[in-house]
Design an enzyme around this catalytic site. Structure first.
Site, PDB file in Angstrom:
ATOM      1  N   ASN A 210     -38.917-113.412  43.610  1.00 58.63           N
ATOM      2  CA  ASN A 210     -38.330-112.866  42.382  1.00 58.63           C
ATOM      3  C   ASN A 210     -39.388-112.806  41.294  1.00 58.63           C
ATOM      4  O   ASN A 210     -40.536-113.204  41.503  1.00 58.63           O
ATOM      5  CB  ASN A 210     -37.113-113.697  41.958  1.00 58.63           C
ATOM      6  CG  ASN A 210     -37.497-115.148  41.719  1.00 58.63           C
ATOM      7  OD1 ASN A 210     -38.288-115.453  40.841  1.00 58.63           O
ATOM      8  ND2 ASN A 210     -36.960-116.041  42.539  1.00 58.63           N
ATOM      9  N   ASP A 308     -30.223-126.703  47.509  1.00 58.59           N
ATOM     10  CA  ASP A 308     -30.233-126.706  46.040  1.00 58.59           C
ATOM     11  C   ASP A 308     -31.070-127.914  45.606  1.00 58.59           C
ATOM     12  O   ASP A 308     -30.657-129.063  45.775  1.00 58.59           O
ATOM     13  CB  ASP A 308     -28.798-126.789  45.504  1.00 58.59           C
ATOM     14  CG  ASP A 308     -28.783-126.562  44.000  1.00 58.59           C
ATOM     15  OD1 ASP A 308     -29.596-127.188  43.290  1.00 58.59           O
ATOM     16  OD2 ASP A 308     -27.965-125.731  43.544  1.00 58.59           O
TER      17      ASP A 308
END
Ligand code: C5P
Length: 401
Positions: A210, A308
């Protein structure tokens, strides 16, 4: 408390009987966590040896300006840039006169000219010399130049006189040096920050990633360091220079980042997750380049969820004070509050990424910092300023020892 943790102090020693006290001063500065380098004038070496100051500072002592070997090891400009403070103790009347007039005729005066950091001088001389009009004029000039004066004290002098001109004691000088640094709010704390994007391999030449620049995480690393913390920055691939005095660990994928984080959790007081971790990774990444196989015009990539990182850190026992970031496009505070609960965080920094003036690649940011019992909005400002404010809020909310 280590009030000078992460601070670099150049102790300048000039010729005077109080030079013996600079040995003690170096010890006191080091006790407070400072990294110290001593610079001695020729006259200072008549009173105390460089070897003593080298042993106490743990660094080579700098004595000459025009020495090729010494310049090769650490040139005077590099040394001037190294320091966060130049503290000249003792400062003789002659040295004070030379800096008042901008001389650069030895290493110490040259450093004072080249320095961008604050300079403090601790005068030490006979009371009549201190009172001499020429000396008082020079002292006035130093004050006008923004040089800080530490002392002198009044009292009995080595020469038998009594009056002003004694150098302050080493502990007082070390405390005054520490007072020059505004923020010590995270002194002694160990901070780990994740930053930047992660890259998830599709094959040896392709990846999913990203646009995260890592700027917010790097700004937080600087702010935490300036607040006195010992900082480790676990960074995905970014084009940013490592901030000075910050330990950087480079990682590529989310799994690498999690491993690097978990290794450090037991020695971490504060964990700040700014990284834009890829939520998914390709289930398989063959070790050869994937070829175009048929003419169907499509390709299917099976993705699996990444761990996570911040939530995993928050589940450890004992766990650091854990701070997450939440990039949202609407109902920012509400979603961020849900995230704080879901990930079991102590604090979350929410920003509205639908705004075009802030976020991923921008130099600026505007955020709302949220904790279970409250919140505070930080208006549009540079990422450095936002980082300092976030660090201040973290320091306020840390559990009291
Ligand atoms: O769930 P979401 O990605 O919006 O949460 C953002 C926060 O969680 C950020 O602090 C980010 O660094 C962290 N995060 C993480 N590991 C992931 C995904 C997000 O640490 N796999």
């Amino acid at each position: 408390m280590l009030r000078l943790a992460n601070r670099r102090i150049i102790v300048g020693v000039t010729g005077g009987i109080a030079a013996y006290k600079s040995a003690e001063l170096i010890r006191r500065l080091k006790d407070q966590g400072a990294d110290v380098r001593a610079v001695m004038t020729a006259a200072a070496q008549e009173f105390i040896t460089p070897l003593t100051l080298q042993a106490l500072s743990g660094n080579p002592v700098h004595t000459t300006l025009l020495d090729t070997e010494a310049e090769a090891a650490m040139g005077h400009i590099e040394l001037a840039r190294w320091g966060d403070l130049i503290l000249v103790a003792p400062a003789s009347a002659d040295f004070i006169a030379r800096i008042a007039h901008g001389h650069g005729n030895d290493l110490l005066t040259t450093l004072c000219l080249a320095a961008r950091c604050p300079i403090a001088v601790a005068p030490a001389m006979n009371q009549a010399m201190w009172a001499a009009p020429a000396n008082q004029t020079n002292i006035q000039k130093l004050k006008e130049m923004g040089i800080k004066l530490f002392g002198p004290a009044e009292g009995s002098q080595a020469c038998g006189d009594v009056g002003p001109g004694r150098m302050l004691e080493a502990t007082q000088l070390a405390d005054m040096a520490a007072d020059l640094f505004p923020s010590n709010i995270l002194t002694g704390k160990r901070v780990v920050i994740t930053a930047g994007p992660t890259r998830e391999a599709i094959d040896p030449v392709r990846f999913i990633s990203n646009h995260s620049s890592g700027k917010m995480g790097f700004a937080l690393a600087e702010a935490a360091r300036d607040a006195g913390a010992q900082v480790t920055l676990i960074s995905g691939p970014v084009h940013l220079a490592t901030p000075e005095r910050v330990q950087r660990v480079d990682v590529v994928s989310a799994e690498d980042m999690l491993k690097a984080a978990l290794e450090r959790v037991p020695q971490t007081d504060i964990f700040i997750a700014t990284a834009a971790v890829a939520d998914f990774r390709p289930q398989q990444a063959p070790d050869h380049k994937i070829k175009k196989q048929d003419n169907s015009g499509t390709m299917t990539l099976t993705l699996v969820e990444n761990p996570d990182i911040v939530a995993t850190v928050a589940r450890q026992q004992p766990r650091p004070f854990t701070v997450g970031f939440a990039a949202e496009t609407r109902d920012v505070v509400n979603y961020a509050r849900q995230k704080i609960a879901r990930k079991n965080l102590d604090m979350i920094v929410a920003n509205d990424v639908s705004r075009s003036d802030i976020g991923f690649n921008s130099e600026q940011n505007a955020v709302t910092v949220i904790w279970p019992q409250g919140q505070q909005t930080l208006e549009l400002a540079s990422k450095s300023q936002i980082a300092r404010d976030i660090v201040a809020l973290i320091a306020q909310r840390l559990p009291k020892p």
